[in-house]
Design a protein around this motif. Sequence first.
Motif: not given
Length: 484
Positions: A190-193, A203-205, A226-230
């Motif tokens: 969830d909090d990767a970016v 972004t934390d690898p 793509t990063q997680p969407s809403p």
Amino acid sequence: MAATTPAVQTRQKKPLIVNAFVEMCSGHQSPGLWRHPDDESWKFNDLDHWVELAKLLEEAKFHGIFIADVLGGYDVYKNSLDPAVISGAQWPVNEPLSVVPAMAAATKNICFGVTISTTYEQPYHLARRLATVDHLTKGRLGWNVVTSYLDSAARNIHGKATQLAHDDRYAQAEEYMKVMYKLFQSSWRDDAVILDRERGIYTDPALVREINHKGKFFDVPGPAITQPSPQRTPLLLQAGTSRAGKIFAAQHAEAIFTSAHSPAVCAKSITEIRELARTEFGRDGNRIKVLALVTPILGRTEEEAQAKHAEYRKYASTEGALALFGGWTGIDLDQYGDDEELREVESNAVKSTVTGYAKFSPQNSKWTKHTVAEHVAIGGNGPIIVGTPEQVADGLERWVEEGGVDGFNFAYALFPQSFKDIIELLLPELRKRGLFWDDYAVPGGTYRENFYGEPGQKHPLPEHVAAKFQWRAGVPAEEHQIPE
């Protein structure tokens, strides 16, 4: 059908889920009605056409716009594409996902369910497309998960003469969903970016990982691009009620779109799906919502409504209706005599449609190619309800009570007038009966939040999927293994 009997008293009033049912083509479920001088469905190539529809329906508080799609032409009838081409029976048809961001930019609340097949598109690519649009709509996207049924699509996309067998398509779809869940839920925490400007780390690898899926149909190393969407996973809709379709729905669907001939047929199918969800997949089957296809034809008086219906019949295309039926069922009714009755046959197209026609006969008649054409020509594979707002509302309540449905996908006979009639005549009557909300449950919320009326409901249902696949903030990778 005319709704003239007294209203059924439902056990418990509940607000209905209401969608507009459309496709990026002319006529959609009512082939030939594009010829009517007041119809504007032929403007489907115009972006303003869709933006104005979204604004109109949002003002009326529709939950969503449900966009159908097909990937080939209807060429079973007469073994030719010509009847569909001439009548405009879902031909030509445009790609549906592309228009959603424009509609979303002009609105804040209405949501968009888009039909996309698992048969011809690689899951990695589709996951990217869906996540992108879920971002752009701020979480207002739903995915109607289908398997393709037209051999014309197989020839044009895969270069094969026919589709995979019906149940094999669902086996492929089952693995497809596992890949999608892994990409949507498991490859990014969830909090990767983190957007750490001081350290220059976007972004934390450590919080992004490969999924390394290896299966019968797909090899996908990942991670998602793509990063997680809403919503992470868009709201999951499903439209198949064959045996394989029921098992698929019981495991994955949050809502089922049914096009049944009667509430009794619908009720039996939905009871089976909800029971399968409970016994086979540990789900609360009552959380699965059911939306029925209905085409209302409304008038301020019954005479006005019946006059509209009669007028629409003058423009309906028999050839277009038989072209659609041929694609849905794989049955070429041109090979049947005028009085020969449709019988149950093995089909590699939409099996539930064949079974439904074989087991349900029109009142005081039988299914011949003429009665089928008359039935399909307005409203497609679902019922039409003709009458005053009170009569149509009575008919809808009957579907709620006898069919166990939670809402409706309203198709149009005449675009956009049919939707304006629903807004001006039917919705006030439904509100009077406590069957339609006054405003969105979560203004500015996601599809899932407004669908369930639950603020904060952003994670995908069914619940066991979220629990199994979701990589949540604060959980180290070694503590959340990607499911097989």
